[in-house]
Design an enzyme around this catalytic site. Structure first.
Site: not given
Length: 374
Positions: A113, A144-146
């Protein structure tokens, strides 16, 4: 080529060490059981999402109507509604893939996400939202998409240091990829110093593929010479192969060996944007040409179906091509293609596309919130 690769190309791809992820998630995909079928029958072991995918999902069908009506009655903001909708789907995706996660020791069975892309240039805000998303979904098989912006690099380190597993996205340049790997290792070192269990922390680095060819091909077409036109359609694969070489160099270092001995997992290269944009190219090109052990290929549904139908698995598609890949980048330089300008343009345009997608998601959710209230 084995009989298995002909009868079950996706199975052969998985056996070659490539984790097959689907670049799609929707409530319809979940509720219909289609995602579970893909896991059972198509060797899918992970899912990635983005705002455009969620916007399309919310706009189609009525799977979200009940939740949207409740959210409207509660008077929540559009941003809070987006959080509620997306985390609900990702949570359900994590549950669907939990058996895969457990069977692979946490390596696969992952659902990603994305942090709000409007925060991409703000390190502290990115970290804060990563924490909120991590706690909000509350499943160990979450990523977690960064984005791999300058501001994103320290955010990656901080998130990893706190035990948050990260999918680093929007990587184009080889130098930036090396910085991403360094950010991950630094985060692991901080996590170890804080006494965290390194074996519980995972990461992938999403190296974007097809957009490289789209940008460089356009520049080669503008040059227009026979040599320039003959060089089209090769840059993306060359760039990705050299990224894998950089990955191999990092995991061969003593720094990595120390972390691995403490239980750390390697940050796997992930090939993203693997749907072919130019119909002149084979529709499975960015899968077939990038087969290497310990990688992830996240495919849109059409690419997954195409590979299942006529994909071919070749041995060592990446590691045998380092010299040719380097030579191709040199050829591009000789033709007048500025690699640094290409990758900077792609990152800048990629961020703009991410923000546009978020705006699309916001408009869609706002519209559907009011529609559900009627």
């Amino acid at each position: 080529m084995t009989d298995t690769s002909v009868l079950d190309p996706l199975g052969a791809l998985s056996a070659a060490g490539v984790s097959i992820w689907l670049d799609d998630l929707s409530r319809e995909l979940l509720a219909s059981g289609r995602l579970a079928e893909l896991v059972a029958d198509r060797h899918v072991v992970g899912v990635t999402t983005n705002p455009t995918i969620f916007a399309s999902a919310v706009a189609e069908g009525d799977r979200y109507t009940e939740q949207l009506s409740l959210l409207f009655d509660a008077g929540v903001s559009v941003d809070d509604a987006i959080f509620a909708i997306t985390t609900a789907d990702v949570r359900a995706g994590c549950q669907t893939l939990r058996d895969v996660h457990d069977a692979t020791g946490g390596v696969d069975g992952r659902v990603s996400i994305e942090v709000d892309p409007r925060l991409a240039q703000d390190t502290a805000a990115t970290v804060d939202q990563a924490r909120v998303l991590w706690e909000g979904v509350n499943h160990p098989n979450l990523f977690i998409k960064i984005p791999a912006t300058r501001a994103g690099l320290p955010a990656i380190t901080t998130a990893i240091s706190e035990g948050i597993s990260v999918n680093v996205t929007l990587i184009f340049a080889l130098d930036r990829y090396r910085e991403v790997m360094d950010a991950y290792l630094t985060g692991l070192e901080h996590a170890a110093a804080a006494g965290l269990d390194l074996s519980a922390i995972h990461s992938v680095a999403s190296f974007f593929v097809s957009r490289v060819d789209t940008e460089i091909d356009a520049r080669l077409t503008a040059i227009g010479t026979p040599d320039a036109l003959a060089a089209k359609g090769k840059a993306a694969v060359a760039n990705a192969r050299l990224a894998y070489q950089a990955y191999e160099e990092v995991i061969a270092q003593p720094r990595w060996a120390r972390l691995a001995s403490a239980g750390a997992h390697a940050q796997r290269p992930l090939w993203a944007s693997t749907g072919v944009k130019d119909p002149a190219y084979p529709d499975t090109m960015y899968v077939t040409e990038l087969i290497a052990p310990g990688t992830v290929n996240t495919m849109p549904g059409a690419t997954l179906a195409a590979f299942a139908d006529h994909g071919r698995v070749t041995e060592d598609a990446v590691r045998g091509g380092y010299r040719a890949a380097r030579a191709h980048l040199h050829t591009l330089d000789q033709l007048g293609i500025d690699y640094q300008d290409v990758t900077e343009t792609l990152e800048r345009e990629g961020l703009a596309k991410f923000e546009k997608s978020w705006d699309e998601l916001s408009r869609t959710v706002n519209r559907e919130l009011h529609a559900a209230s009627r």
